[in-house]
Enzyme design. Structure first.
Site, PDB file in Angstrom:
ATOM      1  N   GLY A 189       0.846  -1.188   0.000  1.00 11.45           N
ATOM      2  CA  GLY A 189       0.000   0.000   0.000  1.00 11.45           C
ATOM      3  C   GLY A 189       0.879   1.235   0.000  1.00 11.45           C
TER       4      GLY A 189
ATOM      5  N   GLN B 283       3.126   9.984   0.963  1.00 15.53           N
ATOM      6  CA  GLN B 283       4.413   9.274   1.078  1.00 15.53           C
ATOM      7  C   GLN B 283       5.324   9.523  -0.121  1.00 15.53           C
ATOM      8  OE1 GLN B 283       2.320   5.365   2.124  1.00 15.53           O
ATOM      9  NE2 GLN B 283       4.238   5.218   3.254  1.00 15.53           N
TER      10      GLN B 283
ATOM     11  N   CYS C 193       5.610   0.123   7.500  1.00 18.44           N
ATOM     12  CA  CYS C 193       5.262   1.269   6.658  1.00 18.44           C
ATOM     13  C   CYS C 193       6.492   1.645   5.842  1.00 18.44           C
ATOM     14  CB  CYS C 193       4.832   2.437   7.548  1.00 18.44           C
ATOM     15  SG  CYS C 193       4.361   3.903   6.619  1.00 18.44           S
ATOM     16  N   LEU C 194       6.300   1.870   4.540  1.00 18.72           N
ATOM     17  CA  LEU C 194       7.443   2.223   3.682  1.00 18.72           C
ATOM     18  C   LEU C 194       8.109   3.514   4.138  1.00 18.72           C
ATOM     19  CD1 LEU C 194       6.040   1.387   0.125  1.00 18.72           C
ATOM     20  CD2 LEU C 194       7.703   0.073   1.465  1.00 18.72           C
TER      21      LEU C 194
ATOM     22  N   HIS D 237      -4.864   1.428   7.137  1.00 17.21           N
ATOM     23  CA  HIS D 237      -3.514   2.008   7.325  1.00 17.21           C
ATOM     24  C   HIS D 237      -3.310   3.181   6.357  1.00 17.21           C
ATOM     25  CE1 HIS D 237       1.045   1.480   7.878  1.00 17.21           C
ATOM     26  NE2 HIS D 237       0.947   2.271   6.829  1.00 17.21           N
ATOM     27  N   GLU D 238      -3.678   2.995   5.093  1.00 17.47           N
ATOM     28  CA  GLU D 238      -3.451   4.044   4.085  1.00 17.47           C
ATOM     29  C   GLU D 238      -4.385   5.227   4.307  1.00 17.47           C
ATOM     30  OE1 GLU D 238      -0.809   3.834   2.466  1.00 17.47           O
ATOM     31  OE2 GLU D 238      -0.451   1.711   2.904  1.00 17.47           O
TER      32      GLU D 238
ATOM     33  N   HIS E  86      -2.959   7.567   6.680  1.00 12.38           N
ATOM     34  CA  HIS E  86      -1.928   8.453   6.102  1.00 12.38           C
ATOM     35  C   HIS E  86      -2.551   9.746   5.567  1.00 12.38           C
ATOM     36  CE1 HIS E  86       1.924   6.437   6.214  1.00 12.38           C
ATOM     37  NE2 HIS E  86       1.447   5.322   5.702  1.00 12.38           N
TER      38      HIS E  86
HETATM   39 NI    NI Z   1       2.339   3.444   5.786  1.00 10.14          NI
END
Ligand code: NI
Length: 164
Positions: free
Chosen positions: A44, A49, A88-89, A130-131, A134
């Site tokens: 995701g 991000q 998380c990236l 989760h996204e 963000h």
């Molecule tokens: Ni994330």
């Protein structure tokens, strides 16, 4: 190629703005986000991000096609919850169990401007929640108790200093 934004960049704490017009540039951004997510081996990715405060995220959970969500809204979540390890990236190298609803309903638009509603469960529901966080400036460790969060972030800071 889009560049990733990493914690503790303040951008990650900002609320993203709704897309006003789903045009070619938005569709292009969404497709580039799918490429970046694959490049980073993520499941995701939210626009913030990659430095864009725009309400878009993409997902590609194992066994599912890549999906694009523009102006997404979660309209329902299940009462039942489960605990799954998240990463998380934007916060590389740290992972933690997080408790969330195990299913959700999300409404959004795709990159061609078509509205859709999706009932998700399992890992897809998890990634969607989760996204969506963000887009509201929320990171997964915000869901943890203070002590656990501090230990996790201490570890992250130490690893960053070592890499610097
Ligand atoms: Ni994330």
């Amino acid at each position: 190629m889009l560049n990733l934004v990493y914690h503790p960049d303040e951008l990650l704490r900002k609320e993203s703005e709704p897309v006003k017009n789903i045009d070619g540039s938005i569709a292009g951004l969404a497709r580039e986000m799918v490429e970046a997510m694959r490049e980073e081996h993520g499941i995701g990715l939210a626009a913030v991000q990659v430095g864009r405060l725009t309400r878009i995220f993409v997902t590609e959970v194992g066994g599912d096609d890549a999906r694009i969500f523009i102006n997404p809204e979660i309209t329902a979540t299940s009462d039942s919850q489960n605990t799954i390890e998240e990463g998380c990236l934007s916060i590389p190298g740290i992972y933690s169990d997080v408790k969330r609803s195990d299913a959700c309903t999300v409404s959004a638009w795709d990159e061609q401007g078509r509205p859709f509603t999706l009932e998700a469960d399992g890992m897809l529901a998890r990634v969607i929640m989760h996204e969506l966080d963000h887009l509201n400036g929320v990171l997964f460790f915000d869901h943890l108790r203070a002590g656990r969060r501090r230990r996790l972030l201490d570890r992250y800071e130490k690893a960053r200093q070592k890499d610097a």
